[in-house]
Write a protein that holds these residues in place. Sequence first.
Motif, short mmCIF file in Angstrom:
data_model
loop_
_atom_site.label_atom_id
_atom_site.label_comp_id
_atom_site.label_asym_id
_atom_site.label_seq_id
_atom_site.Cartn_x
_atom_site.Cartn_y
_atom_site.Cartn_z
N GLY B 45 24.52 26.53 -1.19
CA GLY B 45 23.85 25.24 -1.29
C GLY B 45 22.35 25.32 -1.07
O GLY B 45 21.61 24.42 -1.48
N ASP B 46 21.89 26.39 -0.42
CA ASP B 46 20.45 26.54 -0.21
C ASP B 46 19.72 26.66 -1.55
O ASP B 46 20.25 27.20 -2.51
CB ASP B 46 20.15 27.82 0.60
N SER B 96 4.99 34.72 -16.83
CA SER B 96 4.41 33.88 -17.87
C SER B 96 3.32 33.00 -17.27
O SER B 96 2.64 32.28 -17.98
CB SER B 96 5.48 33.01 -18.51
N ASN B 97 3.19 33.09 -15.94
CA ASN B 97 2.10 32.35 -15.29
C ASN B 97 2.28 30.85 -15.43
O ASN B 97 1.31 30.11 -15.57
CB ASN B 97 0.77 32.76 -15.94
N GLU B 98 3.52 30.43 -15.40
CA GLU B 98 3.81 29.02 -15.52
C GLU B 98 4.58 28.60 -14.27
O GLU B 98 5.16 29.44 -13.59
CB GLU B 98 4.70 28.77 -16.76
N PRO B 99 4.58 27.30 -13.95
CA PRO B 99 5.44 26.85 -12.85
C PRO B 99 6.89 27.13 -13.22
O PRO B 99 7.21 27.24 -14.41
CB PRO B 99 5.19 25.35 -12.78
N ALA B 100 7.74 27.23 -12.24
CA ALA B 100 9.16 27.49 -12.50
C ALA B 100 9.72 26.43 -13.45
O ALA B 100 9.44 25.25 -13.28
CB ALA B 100 9.93 27.48 -11.20
N CYS B 101 10.48 26.86 -14.43
CA CYS B 101 11.09 25.89 -15.33
C CYS B 101 12.55 25.70 -14.99
O CYS B 101 13.27 24.98 -15.64
CB CYS B 101 10.93 26.33 -16.79
N THR B 102 12.97 26.40 -13.95
CA THR B 102 14.36 26.27 -13.49
C THR B 102 14.38 26.15 -11.97
O THR B 102 13.37 26.38 -11.31
CB THR B 102 15.18 27.52 -13.85
N SER B 103 15.54 25.78 -11.45
CA SER B 103 15.78 25.82 -10.01
C SER B 103 16.82 26.89 -9.74
O SER B 103 17.57 27.26 -10.64
CB SER B 103 16.28 24.48 -9.50
N ALA B 104 16.85 27.37 -8.51
CA ALA B 104 17.85 28.38 -8.14
C ALA B 104 18.56 27.96 -6.87
O ALA B 104 17.91 27.62 -5.87
CB ALA B 104 17.18 29.74 -7.96
N LYS B 105 19.88 27.95 -6.91
CA LYS B 105 20.68 27.48 -5.78
C LYS B 105 21.78 28.49 -5.50
O LYS B 105 22.34 29.08 -6.43
CB LYS B 105 21.29 26.13 -6.16
N VAL B 106 22.10 28.64 -4.22
CA VAL B 106 23.10 29.63 -3.82
C VAL B 106 24.51 29.13 -4.06
O VAL B 106 24.88 28.03 -3.66
CB VAL B 106 22.93 29.98 -2.33
N GLU B 108 27.17 31.57 -3.62
CA GLU B 108 27.90 32.37 -2.64
C GLU B 108 26.86 32.97 -1.70
O GLU B 108 25.84 33.51 -2.18
CB GLU B 108 28.61 33.52 -3.36
N ASP B 109 27.08 32.89 -0.42
CA ASP B 109 26.07 33.30 0.57
C ASP B 109 25.35 34.57 0.14
O ASP B 109 25.96 35.51 -0.33
CB ASP B 109 26.72 33.51 1.95
N CYS B 110 24.05 34.56 0.34
CA CYS B 110 23.19 35.56 -0.28
C CYS B 110 22.31 36.32 0.71
O CYS B 110 21.91 35.80 1.74
CB CYS B 110 22.23 34.87 -1.25
#
Lengths: 235, 235
Positions: B45-46, B96-106, B108-110
Amino acid sequence: MKQHELYVPLCEKCSLETSSIFKHLTSEEVEMLNFEKDFRHYKRGDVLYREGNRISGFYCIHKGIIKVFKTGFDGKEQIIRFAKPGEIIAYRSVLSNEPACTSAKVIEDCQVCFIPTEILITLIKSNPSFSLELLRLACHELGEANSFITDIAQKTVRERLAEILLLLMNDFGIDEQNNLKISLTREELANIVGTATESVIRLLSEFKSDKLVELNGRKIRILNKKGLLKISNVF
Amino acid sequence: MKQHELYVPLCEKCSLETSSIFKHLTSEEVEMLNFEKDFRHYKRGDVLYREGNRISGFYCIHKGIIKVFKTGFDGKEQIIRFAKPGEIIAYRSVLSNEPACTSAKVIEDCQVCFIPTEILITLIKSNPSFSLELLRLACHELGEANSFITDIAQKTVRERLAEILLLLMNDFGIDEQNNLKISLTREELANIVGTATESVIRLLSEFKSDKLVELNGRKIRILNKKGLLKISNVF
DNA sequence: CGGTACGTTGAGTCATATCAACCATAGTGG
DNA sequence: CCACTATGGTTGATATGACTCAACGTACCG
């Protein structure tokens, strides 16, 4: 063939005009490019390469427009992107060391330079700024692909068509009468949006009724950019 | 925090196990990585980063699973890909020197290593084999994105769901009882396939009736791989 | 002049989305 | 310990966007 040699564009001039990925090459490297590249002409409908082919180099567009597409299960084309002057195609397959996963076909008569794989690899190994430039390019395209995935997965055909019209406007421009400069068949439009030809036709004529566009055969005149923007739900 | 330092995985070992993009680094470069990287723990969930953020480095997954997704117009997630041990995320935005175009969420514990942008750029500038490896990676992902676009645009939800199940099977494997090792909510499945949660539920239970899968809460047991393959129209 | 490719329109169908209700489970706080 | 809430899963009913099929018009080309 002979007579063409006179017209072969010089990379140093070309990259000035197009601010291409080659801008960081040294003059020796540019010279090598000029020497090794192969200048070619293609007519509308010509195929540069086909899915599944192993490709021995990549193409840099000097003039004209090319569509890059994948053929789906039932033979239907899905247009992945267009390439216009200054842009390169087929570098993906060359670099990932995989057979081409797309085909490339000429939309508007083309002049292109073909650059063999070895040269590309040589440049990458010798010029880190060039590598970085290529990486930026690939990553930028990846970002666009991600947006496209989200759009196709979540938006309606209507929204996507409006968005594509605006995108074509940005990428290829409009003439004095606001006509899109790029000329596509209804089927090609459908193959970008990811829908049936008939759906494109119906939606276009809806847009026409709503005074968003004007239609003259393949000419599409943009009358109300804001309206299209609103429909497309881009933010 | 202190106590974790003992457990920080060494890049040289890690890259042997995962045959990662770091395999061509010199020992000095690996040492630099070990020194500069930041080892971090995350729970299900993080969020590692969010769309629109500027990111100051990229992540290499050591343990666990992360979903990378885009948020569409109405807030619905579109899962773009998963990242598992040995894989890197966020390098796209960094390069690409751009802001993130995606989000990343856990999912399974990482456990992940965070590597600052400067280090990445240094490596690219100093080690052409590394650049080439990165380019290969980016181009490979680009190819997958292209296939995905074509699938979403042309296939039915049913076909895509079958395909995704097989894909998850290949990417994350199955246990002794043929259960998919990766555990996803129905909503997450829907957000990969690009459909509504209810549609996934209905289709899964159809697959169950057809003896293609067996369902136990989030556990999905693959009973008939060939059947799924046939439905998915992959060739 | 017939052929081929493209464009258009109508009618019918179907897959999929939407909306709504309901159940199960687990965690929370009083 | 119980009520409360949140989250996820399931099912049914209904609506509709978009596809398919079919017919026909148009234009260009050799």
